[in-house]
Structure formats: structure tokens, C-alpha cells
Design a protein around this motif. Structure first.
Motif, short mmCIF file in Angstrom:
data_model
loop_
_atom_site.label_atom_id
_atom_site.label_comp_id
_atom_site.label_asym_id
_atom_site.label_seq_id
_atom_site.Cartn_x
_atom_site.Cartn_y
_atom_site.Cartn_z
N PHE A 4 0.83 -1.21 0.00
CA PHE A 4 0.00 0.00 0.00
C PHE A 4 0.87 1.26 0.00
CE2 PHE A 4 -2.26 3.29 2.49
CZ PHE A 4 -3.19 3.64 1.53
N GLU A 5 1.93 1.28 0.78
CA GLU A 5 2.81 2.44 0.80
C GLU A 5 3.52 2.63 -0.54
OE1 GLU A 5 4.91 5.83 1.81
OE2 GLU A 5 3.08 4.97 2.64
N LEU A 6 3.93 1.53 -1.17
CA LEU A 6 4.53 1.63 -2.50
C LEU A 6 3.52 2.18 -3.51
CD1 LEU A 6 6.51 -1.74 -2.64
CD2 LEU A 6 7.46 0.57 -2.44
N ASP A 7 2.26 1.77 -3.38
CA ASP A 7 1.22 2.27 -4.26
C ASP A 7 1.00 3.76 -4.01
OD1 ASP A 7 -0.68 2.12 -6.27
OD2 ASP A 7 -2.18 1.12 -5.05
N ARG A 8 0.97 4.15 -2.74
CA ARG A 8 0.78 5.57 -2.41
C ARG A 8 1.88 6.42 -3.03
NH1 ARG A 8 2.46 9.46 0.43
NH2 ARG A 8 4.12 8.30 1.43
N GLN A 9 3.12 5.97 -2.90
CA GLN A 9 4.24 6.70 -3.50
C GLN A 9 4.13 6.74 -5.03
OE1 GLN A 9 8.06 5.34 -2.17
NE2 GLN A 9 7.54 5.57 -0.01
N SER A 10 3.70 5.64 -5.61
CA SER A 10 3.54 5.57 -7.06
C SER A 10 2.44 6.50 -7.54
CB SER A 10 3.25 4.13 -7.50
OG SER A 10 4.34 3.29 -7.17
N LEU A 11 1.37 6.60 -6.78
CA LEU A 11 0.28 7.50 -7.15
C LEU A 11 0.73 8.96 -7.11
CD1 LEU A 11 -2.63 5.63 -5.36
CD2 LEU A 11 -2.48 6.09 -7.83
N LEU A 12 1.67 9.29 -6.24
CA LEU A 12 2.23 10.65 -6.23
C LEU A 12 2.98 10.95 -7.52
CD1 LEU A 12 3.58 10.84 -2.55
CD2 LEU A 12 1.54 11.98 -3.50
N VAL A 13 3.66 9.93 -8.06
CA VAL A 13 4.36 10.10 -9.34
C VAL A 13 3.33 10.35 -10.45
CG1 VAL A 13 5.81 8.95 -11.06
CG2 VAL A 13 6.33 8.68 -8.63
N LEU A 14 2.25 9.58 -10.45
CA LEU A 14 1.22 9.74 -11.47
C LEU A 14 0.51 11.07 -11.36
CD1 LEU A 14 1.71 6.65 -11.74
CD2 LEU A 14 -0.74 6.43 -12.13
N ASP A 15 0.34 11.56 -10.14
CA ASP A 15 -0.36 12.83 -9.94
C ASP A 15 0.27 13.96 -10.74
OD1 ASP A 15 -2.46 14.35 -8.27
OD2 ASP A 15 -0.61 15.51 -7.99
N VAL A 131 6.07 12.47 -21.87
CA VAL A 131 6.84 13.00 -20.74
C VAL A 131 7.61 11.86 -20.07
CG1 VAL A 131 5.23 14.92 -20.36
CG2 VAL A 131 4.91 12.77 -19.11
N PRO A 132 8.66 12.18 -19.33
CA PRO A 132 9.41 11.12 -18.64
C PRO A 132 8.57 10.44 -17.57
CG PRO A 132 10.62 13.21 -18.65
CD PRO A 132 9.25 13.50 -19.14
N TYR A 133 8.90 9.19 -17.31
CA TYR A 133 8.25 8.43 -16.25
C TYR A 133 9.33 7.79 -15.40
CZ TYR A 133 5.23 4.92 -13.99
OH TYR A 133 4.55 4.14 -13.09
N GLU A 134 9.35 8.13 -14.14
CA GLU A 134 10.33 7.58 -13.21
C GLU A 134 9.61 6.88 -12.07
OE1 GLU A 134 13.21 10.53 -12.12
OE2 GLU A 134 13.42 11.21 -14.19
N PRO A 135 9.20 5.64 -12.30
CA PRO A 135 8.47 4.92 -11.25
C PRO A 135 9.37 4.63 -10.06
CG PRO A 135 9.04 3.43 -13.05
CD PRO A 135 9.44 4.81 -13.48
N VAL A 136 8.75 4.41 -8.92
CA VAL A 136 9.47 4.07 -7.69
C VAL A 136 10.08 2.68 -7.89
CG1 VAL A 136 9.18 3.64 -5.22
CG2 VAL A 136 7.81 5.43 -6.36
#
Length: 192
Positions: A4-15, A131-136
Motif C-alpha cells: 500500500f505504501e509503494l502504491d501511495r508513492q507511485s500515485l504521487l508520481v502519477l499525480d 513526458v518522462p516516467y520515473e516509477p518508484v
């Protein structure tokens, strides 16, 4: 770190990616065959709200009810807040829920399913918008492990309607490219 925390961080990237998209971008094609950016965002809004409803109530009444309205970003951001609030509730990850026709299953597994969607759709969004994508990195690793459990049989994938056939990538491909390939995405996809 929890899924869940990894998903939360990933959603910040998508935002950041979604926030940069304008109304004029909504008709752009995406790596998701036949979908425009508007279709992809509506799918994400639907899934975010449905996952939230499922963890609250055990099941979601409608998995395709998301709407973009006049402000696609506002609709998307509200759905992310709904998902994060629901899965962030005390004891939420200890619950069981039903995802589409799958389940009941532990909410922790549902969170892993959502993480796979988040990481993959982040790439879809970035490719669509150029645009660039830098996933966690830790999220990519966790999503790859989960994606490796998805049946590889093309008939099963077609019947499920969720994933295209696995794409061949070089043996030395990055974890992220292997993840994309397992979901049936061509890591070299470009807007035509």
C-alpha cells in the motif's frame, strides 16, 4: 515497505503526470489499444473508487462507474484520495473483498493488484503525453513479482480481457521492461 505504501508513492508520481495534462490532451491515443487519454483516466477513476468501495463494503457495486466531468484532473485526484483514504483506514488491509468476479481475497492482495495497475498506467500516461516516467524502483520490483503470477496462456488472457499476450523482450531487459512485457505492453511503444 508495504504494498500500500509503494502504491501511495507511485500515485504521487502519477499525480504530477495527470496534473500536467490539458483538456486538449484527452483525445490522444494511449498504449491501451483503442483507448484515448480520456478513456484511460476514466478507467483509473472507476477502479480507484471501486477498490475503495470494495475495501469498505467487501464488494463494489459497479466497477465502471467513474466519470471525468468537466475537470479530468479533479475527478482523477478525488478518486485517488478516495482509494488512499479507504485503504489507509485502520485494519483495512486485514479485510477481505471481492474484485470484479475474483474473491473474496485479502485486501493486501487487492492492494498489490492496484499497484500493478498504478505502475503500468503511469507508463501509459507518460507515453501518451510524451513526458518522462520515473516509477518508484521498489514499486516496480513488487509489481513485477505480482505480474509474474498472471497466467501466461494467451487464451486465458483473452478470455479475461485484461491483458494482451506477453511481449518478448531481451534477456537482459530492465525489471520495468520485463514488467511491461508481462502485461502485454511493448516497452518501445510510441505515439504514432
Amino acid at each position: 515497505m508495504t504494498t500500500f505504501e509503494l502504491d501511495r508513492q507511485s500515485l504521487l508520481v502519477l499525480d504530477k503526470i495527470v496534473a500536467a495534462a490539458g483538456h486538449q490532451d484527452l483525445t490522444r491515443p494511449t498504449p491501451c489499444a483503442g483507448w484515448t487519454l480520456a478513456d484511460l483516466l476514466r478507467h483509473q477513476v472507476s477502479e480507484n473508487h471501486a477498490f475503495a468501495e470494495a475495501v469498505r463494503n467487501g464488494v463494489a457495486a459497479d466497477w465502471d462507474a467513474g466519470r471525468l466531468g468537466e475537470d479530468a484532473y479533479a475527478s482523477y485526484a478525488a478518486s485517488v484520495d478516495d482509494f488512499l483514504t479507504a485503504f489507509g483506514e485502520e485494519g483495512a488491509l486485514d479485510r477481505e473483498l471481492k474484485i470484479h468476479e475474483i474473491g473474496p481475497l485479502p485486501a493486501e492482495i487487492a492492494a498489490a493488484m492496484h499497484l500493478v495497475d498504478t505502475v503500468a498506467h503511469g507508463w501509459d500516461l507518460a507515453k501518451t503525453l510524451g513526458v518522462p516516467y520515473e516509477p518508484v524502483p521498489e514499486a516496480v520490483h513488487a509489481a513485477l513479482e505480482f505480474a509474474a503470477m498472471i497466467p501466461a496462456d494467451p487464451a486465458a488472457r483473452e478470455a479475461g480481457g485484461t491483458f494482451a499476450a506477453i511481449v518478448d523482450v531481451p534477456a537482459d531487459a530492465s525489471e520495468f521492461d520485463r514488467f511491461l512485457a508481462l502485461l502485454g505492453r511493448d516497452p518501445g511503444w510510441q505515439v504514432s
